[in-house]
Scaffold this motif. Sequence first.
Motif, mmCIF file in Angstrom:
data_model
loop_
_atom_site.group_PDB
_atom_site.id
_atom_site.type_symbol
_atom_site.label_atom_id
_atom_site.label_comp_id
_atom_site.label_asym_id
_atom_site.label_seq_id
_atom_site.Cartn_x
_atom_site.Cartn_y
_atom_site.Cartn_z
ATOM 1 N N ALA A 146 31.926 16.893 -25.918
ATOM 2 C CA ALA A 146 30.988 16.895 -24.810
ATOM 3 C C ALA A 146 31.548 16.096 -23.645
ATOM 4 O O ALA A 146 31.317 16.424 -22.480
ATOM 5 C CB ALA A 146 29.662 16.312 -25.274
ATOM 6 N N GLU A 147 32.281 15.054 -23.987
ATOM 7 C CA GLU A 147 32.836 14.237 -22.926
ATOM 8 C C GLU A 147 33.828 15.026 -22.087
ATOM 9 O O GLU A 147 33.813 14.962 -20.852
ATOM 10 C CB GLU A 147 33.514 13.013 -23.536
ATOM 11 N N GLY A 148 34.695 15.770 -22.764
ATOM 12 C CA GLY A 148 35.670 16.579 -22.034
ATOM 13 C C GLY A 148 34.987 17.619 -21.168
ATOM 14 O O GLY A 148 35.394 17.869 -20.038
ATOM 15 N N ASP A 149 33.924 18.209 -21.702
ATOM 16 C CA ASP A 149 33.191 19.196 -20.914
ATOM 17 C C ASP A 149 32.584 18.553 -19.684
ATOM 18 O O ASP A 149 32.534 19.148 -18.607
ATOM 19 C CB ASP A 149 32.086 19.833 -21.752
ATOM 20 N N ALA A 150 32.091 17.332 -19.868
ATOM 21 C CA ALA A 150 31.498 16.645 -18.717
ATOM 22 C C ALA A 150 32.559 16.378 -17.664
ATOM 23 O O ALA A 150 32.317 16.570 -16.471
ATOM 24 C CB ALA A 150 30.848 15.341 -19.172
ATOM 25 N N VAL A 151 33.727 15.954 -18.098
ATOM 26 C CA VAL A 151 34.806 15.706 -17.136
ATOM 27 C C VAL A 151 35.176 16.997 -16.419
ATOM 28 O O VAL A 151 35.377 17.020 -15.206
ATOM 29 C CB VAL A 151 36.034 15.109 -17.844
ATOM 30 N N ARG A 152 35.244 18.057 -17.175
ATOM 31 C CA ARG A 152 35.601 19.350 -16.566
ATOM 32 C C ARG A 152 34.573 19.753 -15.519
ATOM 33 O O ARG A 152 34.912 20.196 -14.423
ATOM 34 C CB ARG A 152 35.707 20.425 -17.638
ATOM 35 N N ARG A 153 33.284 19.606 -15.875
ATOM 36 C CA ARG A 153 32.246 20.007 -14.915
ATOM 37 C C ARG A 153 32.300 19.134 -13.668
ATOM 38 O O ARG A 153 32.121 19.615 -12.554
ATOM 39 C CB ARG A 153 30.870 19.925 -15.577
ATOM 40 N N VAL A 154 32.545 17.876 -13.858
ATOM 41 C CA VAL A 154 32.592 16.985 -12.700
ATOM 42 C C VAL A 154 33.801 17.330 -11.830
ATOM 43 O O VAL A 154 33.699 17.403 -10.604
ATOM 44 C CB VAL A 154 32.626 15.520 -13.149
ATOM 45 N N LEU A 155 34.938 17.535 -12.446
ATOM 46 C CA LEU A 155 36.129 17.908 -11.672
ATOM 47 C C LEU A 155 35.896 19.206 -10.908
ATOM 48 O O LEU A 155 36.344 19.360 -9.770
ATOM 49 C CB LEU A 155 37.330 18.071 -12.598
ATOM 50 N N ASP A 156 35.191 20.116 -11.545
ATOM 51 C CA ASP A 156 34.943 21.411 -10.915
ATOM 52 C C ASP A 156 34.102 21.263 -9.658
ATOM 53 O O ASP A 156 34.181 22.090 -8.744
ATOM 54 C CB ASP A 156 34.248 22.335 -11.911
ATOM 55 N N ARG A 157 33.294 20.228 -9.635
ATOM 56 C CA ARG A 157 32.410 20.031 -8.498
ATOM 57 C C ARG A 157 33.052 19.217 -7.388
ATOM 58 O O ARG A 157 32.490 19.117 -6.309
ATOM 59 C CB ARG A 157 31.118 19.341 -8.960
ATOM 60 N N LEU A 197 40.996 9.211 -1.857
ATOM 61 C CA LEU A 197 41.073 8.793 -3.266
ATOM 62 C C LEU A 197 39.883 7.914 -3.604
ATOM 63 O O LEU A 197 39.283 8.036 -4.680
ATOM 64 C CB LEU A 197 42.384 8.053 -3.516
ATOM 65 N N MET A 198 39.547 7.027 -2.695
ATOM 66 C CA MET A 198 38.427 6.135 -2.936
ATOM 67 C C MET A 198 37.141 6.944 -3.058
ATOM 68 O O MET A 198 36.348 6.758 -3.985
ATOM 69 C CB MET A 198 38.332 5.139 -1.781
ATOM 70 N N ARG A 199 36.948 7.863 -2.143
ATOM 71 C CA ARG A 199 35.724 8.661 -2.174
ATOM 72 C C ARG A 199 35.714 9.600 -3.375
ATOM 73 O O ARG A 199 34.653 9.856 -3.946
ATOM 74 C CB ARG A 199 35.594 9.456 -0.877
ATOM 75 N N ALA A 200 36.857 10.103 -3.720
ATOM 76 C CA ALA A 200 36.923 10.997 -4.886
ATOM 77 C C ALA A 200 36.498 10.263 -6.144
ATOM 78 O O ALA A 200 35.706 10.774 -6.945
ATOM 79 C CB ALA A 200 38.339 11.554 -5.040
ATOM 80 N N ARG A 201 36.993 9.081 -6.323
ATOM 81 C CA ARG A 201 36.644 8.327 -7.524
ATOM 82 C C ARG A 201 35.187 7.897 -7.490
ATOM 83 O O ARG A 201 34.511 7.885 -8.523
ATOM 84 C CB ARG A 201 37.574 7.128 -7.682
ATOM 85 N N ASP A 202 34.707 7.556 -6.322
ATOM 86 C CA ASP A 202 33.286 7.218 -6.219
ATOM 87 C C ASP A 202 32.419 8.408 -6.581
ATOM 88 O O ASP A 202 31.436 8.285 -7.312
ATOM 89 C CB ASP A 202 32.955 6.760 -4.788
ATOM 90 N N ALA A 203 32.783 9.569 -6.036
ATOM 91 C CA ALA A 203 32.014 10.787 -6.336
ATOM 92 C C ALA A 203 32.098 11.113 -7.816
ATOM 93 O O ALA A 203 31.099 11.492 -8.441
ATOM 94 C CB ALA A 203 32.530 11.951 -5.496
ATOM 95 N N PHE A 204 33.277 10.979 -8.379
ATOM 96 C CA PHE A 204 33.444 11.269 -9.797
ATOM 97 C C PHE A 204 32.582 10.336 -10.635
ATOM 98 O O PHE A 204 31.893 10.774 -11.568
ATOM 99 C CB PHE A 204 34.915 11.115 -10.192
ATOM 100 N N ARG A 205 32.601 9.071 -10.306
ATOM 101 C CA ARG A 205 31.840 8.100 -11.091
ATOM 102 C C ARG A 205 30.354 8.429 -11.065
ATOM 103 O O ARG A 205 29.693 8.476 -12.098
ATOM 104 C CB ARG A 205 32.086 6.686 -10.566
ATOM 105 N N ALA A 233 28.859 11.254 -10.384
ATOM 106 C CA ALA A 233 28.549 12.523 -11.054
ATOM 107 C C ALA A 233 28.681 12.400 -12.559
ATOM 108 O O ALA A 233 27.882 12.977 -13.309
ATOM 109 C CB ALA A 233 29.477 13.610 -10.538
ATOM 110 N N TYR A 234 29.659 11.672 -12.995
ATOM 111 C CA TYR A 234 29.835 11.529 -14.437
ATOM 112 C C TYR A 234 28.675 10.770 -15.054
ATOM 113 O O TYR A 234 28.206 11.114 -16.145
ATOM 114 C CB TYR A 234 31.157 10.826 -14.744
ATOM 115 N N GLU A 235 28.219 9.767 -14.358
ATOM 116 C CA GLU A 235 27.045 9.041 -14.861
ATOM 117 C C GLU A 235 25.844 9.965 -14.949
ATOM 118 O O GLU A 235 25.066 9.901 -15.903
ATOM 119 C CB GLU A 235 26.726 7.862 -13.938
ATOM 120 N N GLU A 236 25.700 10.842 -13.975
ATOM 121 C CA GLU A 236 24.602 11.814 -14.034
ATOM 122 C C GLU A 236 24.778 12.752 -15.216
ATOM 123 O O GLU A 236 23.828 13.051 -15.935
ATOM 124 C CB GLU A 236 24.563 12.656 -12.751
ATOM 125 N N GLU A 237 25.990 13.243 -15.392
ATOM 126 C CA GLU A 237 26.247 14.174 -16.493
ATOM 127 C C GLU A 237 25.939 13.530 -17.833
ATOM 128 O O GLU A 237 25.256 14.092 -18.675
ATOM 129 C CB GLU A 237 27.715 14.611 -16.467
#
Lengths: 737, 197
Positions: free
Chosen positions: B131-142, B179-187, B189-193
Amino acid sequence: MSDVECRTVERWVQAPDELDPLEARRLDRHLDTCADCASYQAQRIEIDGLIEVYLTQAVGGISVRDTVLAQLSAAPTQQPEMSGSAPRAISRPAGQPLSWLRRRWKQRIPRIAVTSLPVAAALGIVLAFLSPAGRLGNGPQPVGAWPHLEISIGYPMTVDPHHPNHLLAGAWGQVYQSWNAGGSWKELAPLPPGLVVRDLAIDTMDSRRYVVATRHSVLLSTDAGHHWTVTASNLLGAENMFVMQHPGAPGTFYLGPSILWASRDHAATWTPAGLGTVFAPYGIQSLAFGRNGTLYTGIWGGGVAISRDGGSTWLHRSRGLPRNVLSVTVGPTGRLWAATDRGVYRSVDGGRSWARSGPATALFATAVIDRGSYQLLGGSHPLTNGLIGSDNRIYRSEDGGRHWDPVSEGLPVAPYAYGFIPDPSHVNLVYASLDVDGIFRSDDAGRHWQAINAGLPITTQEGAPDLVLFRRNGALWISNAAGADPTVLTVDETVQSAALSPDGTTAAYTTGTESGWALRVVSPGAASHTILSGDRAIPRHLFWSPDSTRIAVPSNGAVSISSVSSPEVHWSLSAREHLLGWTADARGVLVWNSGSGVVSLRDAHTGTAITHGSARYPVLPRLAPDSHHLAYISGGLLTISTWRRSEPLSRTSAPARCLLGPWSSDSNRVLLACPRGAQIRDPAGHMLIQAQAPRNARWVPGSNTDLVFFQDGSLWRWEPGHFAWQIVHRADDVQPR
Amino acid sequence: MSDLALACPASPDAPADSVQAEERAWVERARKGDVQAFDAIMMRYEGRLLRFLTGLVSDVEVARELCQDTFLAAYGALPKSHGEMRLSAWLHTIALNRARSHHRARKHRIVVSLGDHDVPADGPDLQDSTAEGDAVRRVLDRLPAPYAEPLLLQITGGLSCREIAAIVGSSEGAVKVRLMRARDAFRRAYEEEVGER
């Protein structure tokens, strides 16, 4: 050593290995004393670790070396001695839970390998159909249904084989007809709302029999478009892109993709042709008829396939051909052509082998036709007539494809060619469907082109820039929709409203207060100048003419029409009258009367009423850029119509407290600003996407999917399926309001 | 950014680097048609490019095809190559262009991939996933492309901000901000996922 700010640290930790020694020491010192930044650093490491672990697991043992080597050389390879680092192994320290991530549970989920998915889907589609419940037009949703992605298909068109000047075209869910080779178009009887016309055909046996393919259904008219009957709906696995009549068997029509459907009774009933597996992985894209009834199909991801039994069985014929084929066509001499994402390929042996043709440059080919040889009057030798369409250029050849030259005369900038439609009676006459630019015609085998859109609802996008205006500290700024190079346009500190000309070259804005205001125009790099001023209510709305030459400004009971340099005319507007916008030809304006609810067409120069629409609008409607469609919200309903019609095109519910936003520049989407976010609706009123964007959201110019909005002191961009991302830091709001 | 710009020493004063020296030797041999030398390049970069492309297109099979295309294009471009870009950056440039072409092609063609909810009970080549990998994939996709591209170039490719800036056509400072914004966005979204489960 002075301490560094946290904001600087946040940037430094994005690439700590690239800091110079002094910066590195300052960073270390700061991290020792700032818990927040130390935590931020730890989070960055964990994020990178998550991504690296996922990607490493995803690619697993996949290797491409053997495939590549097989293509490069037949000799076996020897493993060279290697030094240097292997890919960095990523692991999380044992016993240390993710500090900031709330990992609830870990679960193994079976997942089909991606390679199997399309084939499984194809099998699922066919099996679902063959079951008793899978009757055409009835039955449950099939397992493994192929979800569609929103795509553009340009303006499909067809030519009557017996009446060359007789054309049919599809645009915004309706069918249009021309009897003068596209000189003018007229709308036929309306189709049911919410459809998208994908292709059309006129029966060669009966010129009054029209077949229209929409996304999932087929409509038939037997009286030249006066009435329509749905002859197929809910076509399983279908995302129809073409409908074609077999030249050798006129009762037979074919429909596709993603699998192929066939009708043997002039499009009255349909059955699937062949098993879907041959069309894996991504379905057929086009169909062509060869000699002796041979069918050829182009498959994205699958090359070309042929059938010699009317589509029942298929064989792949793709040696030497890239796998991603968008279009396949057959020339008069039997030569096959395939438009692929790597250029155009040709086969002279029935598809057994293919060789690259077309321009030498890298080419994303979208369409190709071969009209064979023709002789110019007075010419000494025959010429061949070939055209290639791509995602940004059209090419033509006169020597059988040995040489190709780009064509630009009469074409829009960077034309995206969805397809060429040859006139069967005139070898030099060809039509082209060009994305949002509409339909074009060439009378000289593609040397020169002209747009033939009169009467079609098309909003040209030529020159449409990707620019947005925003205010910062009261001044007007401009940037592209990716946030690059923001430029301040004016030092005026009281900019009230602004609008960018359709061609993106000039911004008009109002500045001042109720006691004194000015309308100014400015271009990037040039000084602003005043073209209009007043001392009463400041204008809130500015309307650029479609040709970017004039601005209409309603204010204080009058409409002022100005050029970009000076005022021209003004005429009266009663208190109940509201300017909606310009007509497409920039000669008139549309005005809504709140008392009668009627929309009238006025001469832009004199204000004289020319004609009235027959519908009544209870509230101020919004005019689409095509000067044709109107939308309004009243009584909890979103109503969309055209101003000449008495009946609306659609009425759908609108949630409470939703406000109507702007139309997209192609007039194919309208925005609703709702408390829970923005809704993107199509002309049938259906909600397509719920966007996480506030009420001030506007369309990215030229887009009908992406939005820009102002929030938290910044300008953001939202794209479907993605997060909003900040494009401009420090913005007060986005214009126009 | 041209696909044809390729690895040569940045300057005569660049410090000796055994890895880069080794790669320069491979490139020179591959230019002359030495397939084994090119295979050495593939062995070194195959994994990175596959991870990079998978992060961009979310589909491992598509990533594999794009990776094949990248190497084939690189081999074909070697004889014509020139410039001062490191081999790693050059290969990632080609890969990024391939991925962008793939995304661009989706405007025209039908894409018929199954969603996660359409997984049949049985089928060939089942793969396990967490599930974790799927979450990472979905977040990256967004992640929007301006965020995803520099982030993946850095994580999977190990490229410097200057190299990334050259590849994506931006400035070094803008890359760091992204890069800063990308990681912020990823963080976020991942917390939401993860938080939704």
